[in-house]
Scaffold this active site. Structure first.
Site, PDB file in Angstrom:
ATOM      1  N   CYS A  92       0.866  -1.169   0.000  1.00  0.00           N
ATOM      2  CA  CYS A  92       0.000   0.000   0.000  1.00  0.00           C
ATOM      3  C   CYS A  92       0.906   1.224   0.000  1.00  0.00           C
ATOM      4  O   CYS A  92       1.622   1.463   0.984  1.00  0.00           O
ATOM      5  CB  CYS A  92      -0.915  -0.016   1.225  1.00  0.00           C
ATOM      6  SG  CYS A  92      -2.028   1.397   1.248  1.00  0.00           S
ATOM      7  N   CYS A 242      -3.242   7.012  -4.934  1.00  0.00           N
ATOM      8  CA  CYS A 242      -2.971   5.577  -4.812  1.00  0.00           C
ATOM      9  C   CYS A 242      -1.525   5.251  -5.239  1.00  0.00           C
ATOM     10  O   CYS A 242      -1.196   5.320  -6.432  1.00  0.00           O
ATOM     11  CB  CYS A 242      -3.966   4.738  -5.614  1.00  0.00           C
ATOM     12  SG  CYS A 242      -3.851   2.978  -5.214  1.00  0.00           S
TER      13      CYS A 242
HETATM   14  O1  PYC Z   1      -1.785   3.816  -1.970  1.00  0.00           O
HETATM   15  O2  PYC Z   1      -1.331   1.834  -2.764  1.00  0.00           O
HETATM   16  C1  PYC Z   1      -2.082   2.625  -2.219  1.00  0.00           C
HETATM   17  C2  PYC Z   1      -3.426   2.160  -1.809  1.00  0.00           C
HETATM   18  C3  PYC Z   1      -3.996   0.952  -2.057  1.00  0.00           C
HETATM   19  C4  PYC Z   1      -5.271   0.990  -1.480  1.00  0.00           C
HETATM   20  C5  PYC Z   1      -5.429   2.209  -0.888  1.00  0.00           C
HETATM   21  N1  PYC Z   1      -4.289   2.912  -1.102  1.00  0.00           N
END
Ligand code: PYC
Length: 317
Positions: A92, A242
């Protein structure tokens, strides 16, 4: 019941808008010689605890939890298992930036860099002079390009399947617009795409479930290249751009000859926040770097009173 102890100490932060809850004490360590074994044990034996920490009434569905463990590799500082309302994440990106900020806030870092073991490999972080945090991710790759799927209500959608520490389906859409005002519609559209992928048995390598859907559109900020909306496995959307999703995007751009090693990709999120990403090649592999900021929001003890009917959370799985 219950696997749930009386108190668990946590530090909460957000990384470019997306929450991370780092467990500081009170959680019995899952057994296992590797991070993958510890993660499997957490999923098998500690799901009540997992939901207790991230779900309502003490959390909410968008919270990503981070359990720190002893390292498994000689040069690593710690291990981490990221988890959410429905299970665990391989890696994550926003969560690792949150872990770095939390360890720094607690004064638990020896220097500004660390290597951290995860169930999908060892990653790293560096705290920069301006307070931003750069993570180095696991090797990322574009698995398949121009995959078409028929989605009820949307028609034929074409996208790419890529690994960035989790599996993603990445696609460009023009409607609904990638705008915070349309987040509910974007959630419905991305859930419909996820279901259609599952029904069509479109997967990552070795039949791996694609559990994140990433929608792209034009940026709204002058300093960004694109804006995204990311559906997470627990049917919540990522408030940040993300980290693993930006890694997957970088792998796709590289595979399409649209991003050179070291060249910056600035990914805006649905909330208007920004990650800057780039990659380096080592042999045949591509390793992404993602940079962003995290801020501590709370340091607290979660309390679990005997008799509370919601000791192990509401919802989730
Ligand atoms: O930042 O990789 C990320 C992530 C995955 C799910 C929520 N954030």
């Amino acid at each position: 019941m219950s696997q749930v102890p009386n108190t668990i100490d946590v530090v909460d932060s957000h990384t470019e808008g997306e929450p991370t809850r780092v467990v500081v004490s009170g959680w019995p360590q899952p057994a296992g010689a590797t991070m993958a074994e510890r993660c499997a044990e957490l999923i098998r034996e500690q799901s009540a605890l997992r939901r207790a920490v991230v779900c309502e009434p003490r959390g909410h569905d968008a919270v990503v939890g981070a359990l720190l463990t002893p390292p498994v590799e000689q040069d690593s500082t710690a291990g981490v298992i990221f988890f959410n309302n429905v299970g665990a994440l391989g890696m994550c990106g926003h969560g690792l930036i949150g872990v770095a900020r939390t360890l720094s806030f607690l004064g638990r870092l020896d220097g500004d860099t660390a290597r951290i073991d995860t169930p999908v490999g060892t990653v790293g972080f560096a705290i920069e002079a301006d307070g931003s945090i750069t993570i180095s991710n696991v090797a990322s790759r574009c698995h398949s390009r121009d995959v078409a799927v028929d989605v009820p209500g949307l028609g034929r959608v074409t996208g790419d399947v890529a690994w960035g520490g989790n599996w993603f389906f990445l696609t460009q859409i023009s409607s609904p617009a990638i705008s915070f005002d349309y987040r509910r519609e974007l959630l419905s559209a991305s859930v419909a795409i996820k279901r259609a992928l599952d029904e069509a048995r479109i997967t990552g390598e070795g039949g791996a479930e694609i559990d994140h859907v990433e929608l792209f559109g034009p940026a709204s900020r002058d300093d960004a290249d694109s804006r995204n909306f990311v559906l997470c496995p627990g049917l919540e959307y990522d408030r940040s751009p993300c980290g693993t999703g930006t890694s997957a995007k970088i792998a796709v751009l590289a595979a399409r000859g649209k991003l050179d090693p070291g060249e910056r990709w600035r990914q805006e999120s649905i909330t208007g926040s920004l990650f800057t990403g780039w990659y380096e090649r080592r042999g045949d592999e591509l390793f992404p770097f993602i940079s962003g900021r995290a801020f501590v929001t709370a340091r607290s003890s979660l309390v679990f009173e005997p008799g509370d009917p919601f000791l192990d959370g509401i919802g989730g799985r």
